[in-house]
Design a protein around this motif. Structure first.
Motif, PDB file in Angstrom:
ATOM      1  N   PRO A  16      57.124 -32.903  13.196  1.00  0.00           N
ATOM      2  CA  PRO A  16      58.360 -33.372  12.564  1.00  0.00           C
ATOM      3  C   PRO A  16      58.415 -32.978  11.093  1.00  0.00           C
ATOM      4  O   PRO A  16      57.384 -32.923  10.414  1.00  0.00           O
ATOM      5  CB  PRO A  16      58.274 -34.894  12.722  1.00  0.00           C
ATOM      6  CG  PRO A  16      57.313 -35.117  13.842  1.00  0.00           C
ATOM      7  CD  PRO A  16      56.327 -33.995  13.764  1.00  0.00           C
ATOM      8  N   ASP A  62      69.576 -34.021  18.717  1.00  0.00           N
ATOM      9  CA  ASP A  62      68.696 -34.217  17.571  1.00  0.00           C
ATOM     10  C   ASP A  62      67.369 -33.532  17.850  1.00  0.00           C
ATOM     11  O   ASP A  62      67.269 -32.723  18.775  1.00  0.00           O
ATOM     12  CB  ASP A  62      68.497 -35.722  17.273  1.00  0.00           C
ATOM     13  CG  ASP A  62      68.019 -36.496  18.509  1.00  0.00           C
ATOM     14  OD1 ASP A  62      67.216 -35.940  19.298  1.00  0.00           O
ATOM     15  OD2 ASP A  62      68.435 -37.662  18.679  1.00  0.00           O
ATOM     16  N   ASP A  63      66.336 -33.851  17.053  1.00  0.00           N
ATOM     17  CA  ASP A  63      65.045 -33.189  17.214  1.00  0.00           C
ATOM     18  C   ASP A  63      64.390 -33.518  18.547  1.00  0.00           C
ATOM     19  O   ASP A  63      63.492 -32.797  18.996  1.00  0.00           O
ATOM     20  CB  ASP A  63      64.094 -33.582  16.069  1.00  0.00           C
ATOM     21  CG  ASP A  63      64.518 -32.961  14.745  1.00  0.00           C
ATOM     22  OD1 ASP A  63      65.348 -32.039  14.766  1.00  0.00           O
ATOM     23  OD2 ASP A  63      64.020 -33.411  13.690  1.00  0.00           O
ATOM     24  N   GLN A  77      64.877 -27.875  11.751  1.00  0.00           N
ATOM     25  CA  GLN A  77      64.584 -29.299  11.888  1.00  0.00           C
ATOM     26  C   GLN A  77      65.170 -30.078  10.723  1.00  0.00           C
ATOM     27  O   GLN A  77      65.094 -29.656   9.573  1.00  0.00           O
ATOM     28  CB  GLN A  77      63.074 -29.531  11.936  1.00  0.00           C
ATOM     29  CG  GLN A  77      62.406 -29.070  13.214  1.00  0.00           C
ATOM     30  CD  GLN A  77      60.908 -29.296  13.178  1.00  0.00           C
ATOM     31  OE1 GLN A  77      60.204 -28.689  12.377  1.00  0.00           O
ATOM     32  NE2 GLN A  77      60.424 -30.162  14.028  1.00  0.00           N
TER      33      GLN A  77
END
Length: 597
Positions: A65, A331-332, A542
């Motif tokens: 992340p 989203d991620d 990201q």
């Protein structure tokens, strides 16, 4: 009146002081964020005679992340540490040629990852051993997932009073029909595929015969691969391993030693002493070690370990598609058709990108969104090589977006296939009328104006409309697979019907081309593009934590709290929540969340 003004003044002072304190804390936190972000990219140096300390006590995502707060600690609030599979593999490869790293210490962990992810890390460790460096594994508790990873180590140790799980695999499904009946809710099912069992929990109380057949088949394939890997590395016959598990012979740590599944019973202090001896460190001195999340920041000069230093301007793009498939941005942790389509389109139009690797880790989702992404893969294939690398799961919609690629790589224990379509529409008439005493009335200008109304059951004509739509979706799906795989649609239908396969099984029936990991897929892409010197670039971009302030960040925080509170039961919560998604559009989705213990 005087007393009143005193209280008012005191309150005002209190508010001002509180505001000042909150402002100070906010500034401190922002400063911490900035410091973390600024320090996050600083290179880390490794002392001579060090070990790489690897401990998997967190879920392994496809990518690390973009979180500068990972190492942030303020007033007891700590950021969540997590190293993605991309950086784990790169770090192990880097450690292989790092003269300061003498070996790897696999510390206790639970491997909160899918089997294919574990497989990729395990294969990276096997490659690491070719350097002649050691791997030592230790744990107080060995889950089957962590033991499979640890089985490649030169030495495996367990705490003398430790727990060793070795009982075989089981798969469990939660059924909700009984609860829905009590609530007065009927799940109206429209599907194509004998094995397409995603909807079974909502209209059955146990597995159908077809579903039991497919689960037995793929679970057996996964278990066979698990035992084969352990047998090869531990030198214990596979049938012997099966019998050990099947008869429940491992009851305590001594049993694991007796059956040669571990090499010794030791406490942590003994392990640390052993590691010091292996690295030439005196017993009274501290062990030289570097944690994996820090080692990610280490820069080496060896070009083979870092393709970002390639001299050529040519690039291979890795596009990550991870999570459930839906329309929009996503989203991620999910695949939004808009975002992923844009990423694929971007690399297709970039002349510097000579080949594309699409990394798919998805149980599927919206059939419409899957088709949107499939279209971009098809267009890309016409102008440059595009290779698919499958992760833990690339099934249903996850397979749909993969099938058009030039070549598909999967791990032996990847879950794939599940070529089928379904839709669910609840009939809540009994809940509203009988349980709640609520009734509805209205007018409409057309016979089907209220199609999909959940306050009543479907009419035969409405059911036919929906079934025709689902049939059309299945026809489109099987045509796409047949075209991409060079097979007849009739053949794809025969192996489709919603049936789930492992990577090993999928290779035999032609749904994938080769067994291999993401690095194998990159190498294949380079070969097809005639590249020897290239730079790896990743898409989509990201989002950092700064971009997540607001609804995105609050949703992520809420998800973490729910996961922490529910533990293993979080999957049931997700399954119930997923029902609402199934009711929106036809779904190309894995039969259910595969849970293997």
């Amino acid at each position: 009146m005087k007393q009143f003004f005193k209280f008012v003044l005191a309150s005002m002072v209190g508010v001002v002081l509180a505001t000042v304190v909150i402002a100070a804390i906010t500034v401190a936190m922002i400063a911490g964020v900035i410091a973390a972000a600024a320090g996050g990219d600083k290179a880390v140096t490794v002392d001579a005679n060090s070990i790489l300390h690897v401990k998997f006590d967190y879920p392994i995502n496809e990518r690390t992340p973009n979180n500068p707060l990972a190492n942030f600690n303020f007033l007891g609030l700590e950021g969540e540490k997590s190293v993605g599979l991309n950086d784990i593999l790169a770090s192990i490869r880097k450690a292989k040629s790092d003269k300061n790293i003498k070996g790897i210490f696999l510390d206790e962990g639970y491997m909160m990852s899918g089997q294919a992810t574990t497989e990729e890390v395990r294969n990276a460790l096997i490659d690491f051993k070719k350097s002649g460096k050691f791997i030592v594994a230790y744990s107080e508790v060995y889950t089957q997932g962590f033991y499979y990873l640890a089985s490649v180590a030169d030495k495996i140790y367990i705490n003398p009073k430790g727990i060793f799980e070795f009982n075989g695999f089981s798969s469990e499904i939660t059924f909700f029909k009984g609860a829905l009946d009590k609530l007065g809710i009927e799940a109206q099912i429209i599907k194509v595929g004998t094995y397409k069992s995603a909807v079974e929990p909502y209209f059955l109380t146990k597995m159908s015969d077809a579903n039991r057949l497919q689960v037995t088949s793929y679970l057996g394939s996964l278990y066979d691969h698990f035992l084969t890997g352990i047998s090869k590395n531990r030198g214990v016959n596979k049938d012997t391993l099966f019998n050990i598990a099947n008869s429940g012979r491992i009851q305590e740590a001594e049993d694991a030693l007796k059956y040669k599944l571990v090499d010794g019973l030791k406490y942590k202090d003994e392990i640390l002493l052993d590691l010091k001896q292996r690295t030439g460190i005196a017993a009274k001195k501290d062990l030289n070690s570097v944690d994996l999340d820090e080692y990610v920041k280490v820069n080496l000069d060896d070009k083979d370990t870092n393709l970002d230093k390639a001299s050529s301007g040519d690039r291979i793009a890795v596009v990550y598609a991870s999570g459930e498939i839906s329309g929009g941005e996503g989203d991620d942790n999910s695949i939004g058709s808009e975002k992923i389509s844009k990423a694929i389109r971007q690399v297709r139009l970039d002349d510097k990108v000579k080949a594309v690797v699409l990394r798919v880790n998805s149980p599927g989702g919206s059939s419409l969104a899957s088709d949107v992404i499939w279209r971009e893969v098809m267009l890309t294939k016409k102008v440059k090589p595009i290779i698919v690398s499958m992760g833990d799961v690339a099934a249903s919609g996850g397979y749909y977006i993969s099938c058009a690629a030039d070549s598909i790589f999967a791990e032996p224990n990847t879950i794939t296939g599940s070529i089928g379509i379904f839709a669910v529409l609840p009939n809540m008439q009994k809940l509203f009328n009988d349980k709640l005493g609520v009734t509805f009335d209205g007018v409409k200008t057309g016979k089907f104006a209220d199609l999909g109304d959940i306050s009543r059951p479907l009419t035969p004509e409405e059911r036919l409309i929906l079934q025709t739509s689902v049939n059309r979706g299945y026809d489109d799906f099987t045509k796409a697979v047949a075209q991409g795989r060079g097979k007849t649609q009739a053949y794809i239908n025969s192996i489709g019907q919603g049936r789930v396969w492992t990577g090993s099984q999928a290779l035999k029936i032609g749904l994938v081309d080769r067994l291999g990991n993401i690095n194998d897929a990159v190498a294949s892409a380079a070969k097809k593009a005639n590249l020897k010197d290239y730079k790896l670039v990743t898409y989509p971009e990201q989002k950092s934590i700064f971009n997540k302030f607001g609804s995105g960040l609050s949703a992520e925080v809420k998800s973490r709290f729910v996961k922490a509170e529910l533990g293993d039961n979080y999957r049931v919560y997700e399954q119930i929540k997923g029902l609402t998604k199934m009711m929106r559009t036809p779904q190309a989705r894995l039969p259910y969340d595969v849970v293997i213990r």
